[in-house]
Write a protein that holds these residues in place. Structure first.
Motif, mmCIF file in Angstrom:
data_model
loop_
_atom_site.group_PDB
_atom_site.id
_atom_site.type_symbol
_atom_site.label_atom_id
_atom_site.label_comp_id
_atom_site.label_asym_id
_atom_site.label_seq_id
_atom_site.Cartn_x
_atom_site.Cartn_y
_atom_site.Cartn_z
ATOM 1 N N VAL A 443 -5.968 -10.402 -26.446
ATOM 2 C CA VAL A 443 -6.259 -9.570 -25.285
ATOM 3 C C VAL A 443 -7.624 -8.935 -25.515
ATOM 4 O O VAL A 443 -7.825 -8.223 -26.510
ATOM 5 N N TYR A 500 -7.395 -8.278 -19.245
ATOM 6 C CA TYR A 500 -6.059 -8.820 -19.483
ATOM 7 C C TYR A 500 -6.006 -10.326 -19.169
ATOM 8 O O TYR A 500 -6.918 -10.889 -18.544
ATOM 9 N N ASP A 525 -0.373 -6.799 -21.225
ATOM 10 C CA ASP A 525 -1.620 -6.753 -21.985
ATOM 11 C C ASP A 525 -2.208 -5.351 -22.010
ATOM 12 O O ASP A 525 -2.706 -4.884 -23.053
#
Length: 746
Positions: A443, A500, A525
């Motif tokens: 991420v 994300y 995320d």
């Protein structure tokens, strides 16, 4: 002298008014002979965008006074709104944008779209006459709109995208490439506008005319695909009257996913890359090279890379194979990630995450980086001779118009020069990090810790942090100077921007993580980043917040109502969010994104349960944390009804919240007074919930403020009626099953 004070209470020279006055960036750069033109924001002038002219002698001024607003509404997000040629009497072809050919030395001719009525206007800036309309008004729906224009002086026309509404519904619309007379004869006569091609595709970009004037190329796509999913590079021959003949697809394809068929098109020679990709190939930009070949950015390799296409044989050649992006999401018609120089080289933007500028030799594939203090370039490149123009920024510099000499590599700022609004010591220093999400996935994010040379926090105190979820969601947050971020970090509040899964900048596989998982992957995320900051001692786990606009606003409210994030955030702030998926998909938004949810959530009716279960408006029983909604009343993309649906659902439930609506604002705030009010309200929310006093900013009054003409204001709920962190209802096994991610496609 450094003062010890709790985080959140620090004073900063970056106030909301200062941040609002510096919002926006120069866009849509083009050349008109030796002059450089671009559009520039004016937050203090009603949020309009003006057209700026830099003459050959270096003098720069706004070419159009208020209230002219150079901005197109095609696909609502707009596109290139102007074009120009040198010498208004010239019969030589030319265009604004990536380049233009010389005229006869007269004054320049410019055409532009004005936001108020969306008409194309002709403007001769060196004459005393003001702009005059070239196109008519239409009473149907959103009327007639225009974007990505190309002036064709030898035909006394401007060719561009026409968006024509045929009814009152947002989907009652057709789009095609049309020719508008430059003599004004179509100003009151729709029949004088020539349609150069048919409306066989739902969406098109503007035309790119070949150097010999015999062919034209453009990009097209259709519902339910978005342009970052599947587009087609179209090629046609130009008839004597300028109409398009022998139209064919030479790259990509837009057939529906379920059809299992390819569009008819040229095929590559044996052993060569196919000229006709299967549906799923995204071509986002096309230009002609001096040798008559086409250059196009396509993601057929999994990354948006630059390719050469032979228009005669369909042969496709990848020019610089790299696992990085040379393009991005086509949110606006006419974005330019590359521009072609007269000697055949190309100025290209590329990178993983951030986009830097280099010069590409198509013959060797060699990239030569352009030096300078800028780390992020916008997709608005233009070329004039051996000079390249673009808009560039960094974490310490706002967006500037930069000129690059392609032969020497020398750079200089020629427009919108950065000036320090405050001592740079008050600006945050970003830290780019990669976090670990569920299942070990990467991420990407950038961290902006609190920073203020005049203050330090008491020993042992951890700072509050706000997770910023960007809009799109098929977009990304760049690492550039943003005084909105400095507004918070200078007061002792950290910010982390999360790119994300589903964001651009990291290849198609990263983008595809969000397929049918919007409201799951983005939420997970952001939560993974927030939890990591709390776990490693960077942030106070009891003072985490989340904010976002548009798709980011959806992520905010999905996080506040989701079972996997219960109790994680103390509060949330959402600007013009999507909150009700069924309402949005059934006539509740504009045409461009009306089928976006097919890929983000799943096609209807099969995914109807997901639409219901993931919508924050249907999960109001889980909403226990304070929230702030900020909404423009003229928003055609995420209309106020989205917020109103949620507000009705939480009425009387004792959830502290505030709703601020702004007349005259659409999707994305532009007026200085709106931007200032929104920032101060957001800071007031954090102060109320997190328990600190913000000097000079009043606490946020928890009152629902309705739009004029509604049922009236309801009394709000006091903030202290909220359960303390950790008291949120835990997720049950049934909840976990209802909100489980959709299975990933192979």
């Amino acid at each position: 002298m450094t003062v010890e004070a709790p985080y959140g209470t620090w004073t900063s020279p970056v106030d909301a008014r200062l941040a609002a006055g510096h919002a926006g960036a120069p866009e849509f750069i083009g050349t008109v002979g030796d002059e450089v033109w671009w559009t520039e924001p004016r937050p203090d002038e009603g949020g309009r965008r003006t057209l700026v002219r830099r003459r050959a002698d270096g003098t720069t001024a706004s070419a159009l006074p208020a209230p002219w607003n150079v901005r197109s509404r095609v696909i609502e997000y707009g596109g290139t709104p102007w074009a120009g040629v040198p010498g208004s009497g010239s019969r030589a072809a030319g265009r604004g944008g990536s380049g233009s050919r010389d005229g006869d030395g007269g004054g320049p001719l410019v055409v532009f779209t004005d936001f108020a009525d969306q008409r194309l206007h002709r403007f001769d800036p060196d004459s005393e006459a003001g702009p005059r309309p070239l196109t008519p008004l239409s009473p149907a729906g959103g009327g007639l709109r225009w974007a990505d224009p190309v002036i064709v002086p030898e035909r006394d026309e401007v060719w561009c995208v026409l968006e024509e509404f045929t009814g009152d519904a947002p989907t009652d619309v057709r789009r095609l490439i049309a020719a508008v007379p430059l003599d004004g004869s179509a100003a009151d006569d729709r029949t004088a506008v020539r349609e150069l091609g048919d409306d066989g595709h739902r969406f098109v970009t503007g035309p790119r005319i070949s150097p010999d004037g015999r062919r034209v190329a453009w990009i097209a796509w259709d519902h339910p695909r978005m342009p970052w999913e599947a587009t087609a590079l179209k090629l046609a021959d130009l008839a004597e009257d300028g109409t398009f003949t022998a139209v064919r697809t030479v790259l990509g394809g837009t057939a529906p996913e379920t059809a299992g068929e390819e569009e008819p098109g040229a095929q590559g020679a044996p052993g060569e890359s196919r000229s006709q990709g299967a549906p799923g190939e995204s071509v986002v930009q096309v230009e002609w090279a001096p040798d008559g070949s086409l250059l196009a950015v396509t993601d057929r390799t999994g990354w948006w890379n630059l390719h050469r296409v032979d228009p005669a044989t369909g042969r496709v050649e990848e020019l610089c194979p790299r696992r990085e992006e040379f393009g991005g999401a086509l949110w606006r018609i006419g974005l330019r990630w590359f521009a072609v120089l007269p000697d055949g080289r190309a100025a290209v933007l590329h990178g993983r995450g951030g986009m830097r500028l280099s010069l590409l030799d198509p013959g060797t594939g060699e990239l030569t980086a352009v030096a300078g203090p800028w780390t992020e370039w916008s997709p608005t490149l233009a070329v004039r001779g051996g000079r390249v123009f673009g808009a560039a920024a960094s974490a310490r510099r706002s967006h500037e118009v930069v000129e690059v000499c392609a032969d020497t590599g020398r750079t200089r700022v020629v427009g919108s020069p950065h000036r320090d609004a405050v001592d740079p010591a008050h600006l945050p220093e970003p830290v780019v990090r990669t976090f670990t999400g569920p299942g070990g996935r990467e991420v990407h994010a950038q961290l902006y810790p609190p920073r203020n040379p005049g203050f330090t926090a008491p020993p042992g105190e951890l700072p509050p942090y706000v997770v910023w979820a960007h809009g799109g969601p098929t977009d990304r947050a760049p690492v550039v100077l943003d005084l909105e971020i400095a507004y918070f970090t200078g007061r002792g509040i950290g910010v982390v921007e999360v790119n994300y899964g589903g964001s651009t900048g990291y290849g198609r596989e990263y983008r595809e993580r969000l397929r049918e998982n919007w409201g799951v992957v983005d939420v997970e995320d952001c939560a993974a980043v927030a939890r990591a900051l709390a776990d490693d001692g960077t942030a106070d786990p009891a003072r985490l917040a989340i904010r976002g606009g548009s798709a980011g606003g959806w992520t905010v409210m999905a996080s506040l109502t989701g079972p996997s994030t219960a109790g994680l955030y103390a509060c949330g702030a959402a600007r013009y969010p999507v909150l009700d998926l069924h309402g949005w998909a059934n006539g509740g938004t504009h045409d461009f994104e009306s089928r976006y949810l097919d890929s983000l959530v799943g096609p209807l009716p099969g995914a109807a349960d997901r639409y219901h279960d993931r919508s924050p408006a249907n999960r109001a029983d889980r909403l226990v944390r304070p929230f702030l909604l900020l909404q423009g009343l003229d928003d055609a993309i995420c209309p106020p009804a989205q917020c109103e649906h949620l507000l009705e659902a939480v009425a009387g439930r004792g959830v502290p919240h505030a709703y601020l609506s702004f007349a005259g604002e659409g999707h994305g705030f532009r007026r200085a007074e709106t931007l200032q009010a929104a920032l101060e309200a957001e800071l007031g929310l954090y102060a109320q919930v997190m328990g600190f006093t913000t000097p000079g900013v009043p606490p946020l009054d928890p009152t629902v403020r309705h739009a004029p003409g509604s049922a009236g204001a309801r009394p709000g709920t006091s903030w202290n009626s909220l359960p303390v962190p950790g008291n949120a209802r835990p997720a049950s096994p049934a909840d976990a099953a209802r909100y489980a991610p959709a299975p990933q496609r192979p």
